[in-house]
Design an enzyme around this catalytic site. Structure first.
Site, PDB file in Angstrom:
ATOM      1  CG  HIS A   9      33.889   9.685  25.450  1.00 30.49           C
ATOM      2  ND1 HIS A   9      33.645   8.888  24.276  1.00 30.49           N
ATOM      3  CD2 HIS A   9      34.326  10.525  25.166  1.00 30.49           C
ATOM      4  CE1 HIS A   9      33.815   9.805  23.502  1.00 30.49           C
ATOM      5  NE2 HIS A   9      34.262  10.696  23.850  1.00 30.49           N
ATOM      6  CD  GLU A  86      37.131  16.543  23.554  1.00 29.99           C
ATOM      7  OE1 GLU A  86      37.982  17.406  24.370  1.00 29.99           O
ATOM      8  OE2 GLU A  86      37.270  15.402  23.127  1.00 29.99           O
TER       9      GLU A  86
END
Length: 212
Positions: A9, A86
């Site tokens: 990201h 994550e």
């Protein structure tokens, strides 16, 4: 043969502040992070993907959306995969990196992942994060046993996956590979969803983003 493109990201406010950006915290992309995601999108503008997958965390979702928005060809809908989130860093999440540099566990965090005492800070084990990440990728491969697949996820999880896919043991995964930069593109090829080889690109960041 399936060609996986792993994209981390874009830069977030938490990244910029040098804080732990794990599975319990999420902040918006910075202007540079958005610009970088758009640059990745322009790089892939004429690439037709068989599938596009993203972590459920907003920073990954936004990055995926910005990438797809630059496409000049028809693309499949973005599919959210919970197992791509994550690594949960427990009490460390959102804290300044500098604030834990004297913690006895910091050396294990960077160099001995299997020995990291994740329970002490209420975190997820690296082994569990790796297992769920591999489960996600194996499932995606089953959907696309050939073609090109885009996966937009995270730095720590991505490093665990790619490092071990290329032969590293979990315990020294971070010694074998540095954290992929924000908006980097890493290409791995597989014929079975389990064994991978390094593709043409490796932690590549579009040049127009590098100058921002």
């Amino acid at each position: 043969m399936t060609k996986f493109y792993f994209v981390r990201h874009g830069q977030t406010e938490t990244n910029l502040a040098r804080r732990f950006n794990g599975g319990r915290t999420d902040t918006p992309l910075t202007p540079a992070g958005r610009a970088g995601a758009e640059a990745v999108g322009r790089y892939f503008a004429t690439t037709g993907f068989a599938g596009i997958y993203a972590s459920p965390m907003p920073r990954a979702q936004t990055t995926a959306e910005l990438i797809v928005a630059q496409s000049k060809v028809s693309q499949p809908a973005i599919v959210t995969v919970r197992d791509l989130r994550e690594v949960d860093l427990g009490d460390w999440d959102g804290q300044l990196l500098a604030s834990v540099q004297d913690d006895p566990q910091i050396d294990n965090y960077y160099h001995h992942l299997a020995e990291f005492d994740y329970k002490r800070i209420g975190a997820e084990s690296f082994a569990e994060a790796l297992n769920r990440g591999r489960r996600a990728i194996a499932g995606i491969y089953q959907q696309h046993p050939d073609g090109k697949v885009l996966v937009v996820a995270h730095g720590l999880l991505g490093m665990l996956l790619m490092s071990t896919y290329l032969g590293a043991e979990l315990d020294d995964a971070r010694d074998e590979m540095t954290m992929p930069p924000n908006n980097s593109i890493s290409e791995l090829d597989t014929g079975d969803g389990e064994q991978f080889t390094r593709g043409t690109l490796w932690a590549f960041v579009p040049s127009e983003y590098q100058t921002k």
